[in-house]
Scaffold this active site. Structure first.
Site, short mmCIF file in Angstrom:
data_model
loop_
_atom_site.label_atom_id
_atom_site.label_comp_id
_atom_site.label_asym_id
_atom_site.label_seq_id
_atom_site.Cartn_x
_atom_site.Cartn_y
_atom_site.Cartn_z
N ARG A 75 -11.26 -19.24 -5.84
CA ARG A 75 -10.85 -17.83 -5.94
C ARG A 75 -12.02 -16.90 -5.61
O ARG A 75 -11.82 -15.77 -5.20
CB ARG A 75 -10.26 -17.53 -7.33
CG ARG A 75 -9.81 -16.07 -7.49
CD ARG A 75 -8.76 -15.85 -8.58
NE ARG A 75 -9.05 -16.54 -9.81
CZ ARG A 75 -10.00 -16.20 -10.69
NH1 ARG A 75 -10.73 -15.12 -10.48
NH2 ARG A 75 -10.22 -16.91 -11.77
N TYR A 128 3.03 1.80 8.11
CA TYR A 128 3.80 0.56 7.98
C TYR A 128 4.68 0.67 6.73
O TYR A 128 4.23 1.17 5.71
CB TYR A 128 2.82 -0.61 7.87
CG TYR A 128 3.47 -1.92 7.56
CD1 TYR A 128 4.17 -2.61 8.54
CD2 TYR A 128 3.42 -2.47 6.28
CE1 TYR A 128 4.78 -3.81 8.26
CE2 TYR A 128 4.03 -3.68 6.00
CZ TYR A 128 4.71 -4.34 6.98
OH TYR A 128 5.32 -5.53 6.70
N ASP A 211 -6.13 1.15 9.16
CA ASP A 211 -5.32 -0.04 9.42
C ASP A 211 -5.33 -0.25 10.93
O ASP A 211 -4.70 0.49 11.69
CB ASP A 211 -3.90 0.20 8.89
CG ASP A 211 -2.99 -1.02 9.06
OD1 ASP A 211 -3.28 -1.85 9.94
OD2 ASP A 211 -1.98 -1.11 8.35
N LYS A 236 -0.68 -10.70 12.31
CA LYS A 236 -0.27 -10.22 13.62
C LYS A 236 -1.19 -10.79 14.71
O LYS A 236 -1.18 -11.98 14.91
CB LYS A 236 -0.23 -8.68 13.60
CG LYS A 236 0.49 -8.11 12.35
CD LYS A 236 1.96 -8.47 12.26
CE LYS A 236 2.60 -8.18 10.90
NZ LYS A 236 2.45 -6.83 10.39
C1 LIG Z 1 2.48 -6.18 9.12
C2 LIG Z 1 1.67 -4.99 8.84
C3 LIG Z 1 1.10 -4.79 7.56
C4 LIG Z 1 1.37 -5.74 6.40
O1 LIG Z 1 0.81 -7.01 6.62
P1 LIG Z 1 1.37 -8.37 5.98
O2 LIG Z 1 0.47 -9.39 6.56
O3 LIG Z 1 2.81 -8.49 6.38
O4 LIG Z 1 1.24 -8.25 4.49
C5 LIG Z 1 0.31 -3.68 7.37
N1 LIG Z 1 0.09 -2.80 8.37
C6 LIG Z 1 0.62 -2.95 9.59
C7 LIG Z 1 0.32 -1.93 10.66
C8 LIG Z 1 1.42 -4.05 9.87
O5 LIG Z 1 1.95 -4.19 11.09
#
Ligand SMILES: *Cc1c(COP(=O)(O)O)cnc(C)c1O
Length: 422
Positions: A75, A128, A211, A236
């Site tokens: 952890r 998001y 982000d 992604k």
């Molecule tokens: C998918 C996504 C998230 C969330 O990510 P997860 O891996 O699904 O928890 C946050 N911000 C953006 C821009 C995303 O496309």
């Protein structure tokens, strides 16, 4: 550890370091590839060594110079995660990185590490869907005040209204999503960072978080443009094969310390298997993102000419008249591979198109090797009331397309036949 970062004084580029950086085969029976350290705990060489590790891990004293931090418990740290974090940090030229079991875990842990009751969180819109929910429905229960602004509007037009709505309260952090999901609208990171840093509480610095899921880590480097922290859904482009959920945060050692500490106590770190999958993905990151980016230009050019397509939101098509053009030139390296476009006939038209696709999958998520299409209004952004969707530019006919690495002519053939059915 094999940490050679240059040859003959010339620094190696991140893509050259993805196969080796931070891993020493001698420590693993000569294995060329980093094994999966599927273990919850690590044996200490002595009681004194265990004591020393805990003193550093719990911040009871500073790490001595030259002292290697030992492994304690998965952890807190694990070789797969530590090596992955070292490699991920290279792309953003960051001092430090932490990996999480999801993008949402990275984002929520980072926000909670910096926000306290009474603080303002400035954020761009749209966000998001999961972030939008957390910011507007969960954080207010903790006494945190979200103050949103529309992505794509120049800072000069926003500053006075934003400052008025902040109303002198302490701004502890900003969460920016640029390009915004799903509209591809851009936020001028430098512009917002300057404003937010000037409105920080007297006793703390405001942390500007970006982000960077849509363009990073190749096509945009927010730390170079005034951000303090870069956040990723590593599900992604970084993961890139639609087979793992993960997240990451990168920044200076100082900015990362409270996030890393909270990750330990909330237990939002990734496991070794996730770490190993991402190490494998990073070896082909540049190839995948480059191939998808090239494909997207052909696809966007095709869509822009199609009579059943009303508007294409693609960074490679920003007109000289667009106020975002200057931000794009300054902030982005390439237009990436996310396209959204509006199909004639509103939701019904968009649904006919999506149902007719044969090669492109109808699925949420993005950044994988395969192309994916979805309907933001009723899927990823369904939680946002229709009036707010309209204000953010999410229309009923909008389709979001994540362009993969297939042959571009096959992609266009599938889009053409599906548009014929729309
Ligand atoms: C998918 C996504 C998230 C969330 O990510 P997860 O891996 O699904 O928890 C946050 N911000 C953006 C821009 C995303 O496309």
């Amino acid at each position: 550890m094999s940490k050679a970062r240059s040859i003959g004084g010339k620094p190696l580029r991140p893509e050259s370091l993805m196969m080796s950086y931070g891993y020493d085969p001698r420590l693993s029976e000569g294995a060329v590839k980093c094994p999966i350290f599927q273990t919850s705990t690590f044996a200490f060489e002595s009681a004194e060594a265990g004591k020393a590790f805990f003193e550093v891990a719990y911040g009871l004293r500073e790490q001595r110079s030259g002292e290697e931090m030992g492994l304690i418990y998965s952890r807190l740290n694990n070789p797969d995660l530590e090596i992955l974090e070292g490699r991920l940090a290279l792309w953003d030229d960051a001092e430090s990185c932490a990996v999480f079991e999801s993008g949402m875990a990275a984002i929520t842990t980072s926000l909670l590490a910096y926000l306290t009751p009474g603080d303002v969180l400035v954020h761009s819109e749209p966000l998001y869907g999961g972030c939008d929910h957390f910011v507007k429905h969960f954080l207010p229960r903790m006494g945190i005040i979200p103050v949103g602004f529309q992505a794509g509007v120049p800072m000069a037009e926003l500053a006075a209204d934003l400052t008025a709505r902040i109303a002198g309260r302490p701004v502890a952090a900003a969460l920016l999503e640029t390009p915004a999901n799903p509209t591809n609208a851009l936020v001028d990171i430098r512009g917002v960072a300057d404003l937010v840093h000037s409105l920080a509480p007297a006793d703390r610095a405001a942390v500007v978080m970006v982000d960077n899921t849509f363009l990073g880590p190749l096509w945009q480097h927010p730390l170079e443009h005034g951000a303090d922290l870069v956040l990723y859904s590593a599900t992604k482009f970084i993961g890139g094969h639609s087979d793992v959920i993960a997240g990451a945060a990168s920044g200076s050692v100082e900015v990362m310390l409270p996030i890393r500490t909270l990750r330990t106590f909330m237990g939002t770190m990734a496991g070794p298997w996730t770490g190993w999958l991402l190490l494998r993905s990073l070896e082909t990151l540049k190839m995948r993102m480059t191939a998808a980016m090239k494909n997207a230009r052909y696809v966007a050019d095709y869509l822009a000419e199609h009579p059943k397509v009303e508007e294409v939101h693609y960074l490679g098509h920003l007109s000289k008249a667009s106020p975002m053009q200057e931000t794009y030139r300054r902030q982005c390296v390439a237009p990436g591979s996310m396209i959204s476009f509006e199909v004639h006939g509103g939701e019904a038209g968009a649904f006919r198109f999506l149902n007719a696709l044969t090669m492109v999958k109808l699925a949420v998520s993005l950044g994988g090797t395969e192309s994916l299409a979805q309907h933001p209004g009723s899927m990823t952004h369904a939680d946002i009331p229709p009036a707010d969707q309209a204000r953010m530019g999410i229309t009923p006919g909008m389709v979001r397309l994540s362009v993969g690495v297939e042959h571009y002519e096959d992609l266009i053939a599938d889009l053409a036949q599906a548009l014929g059915a729309a």
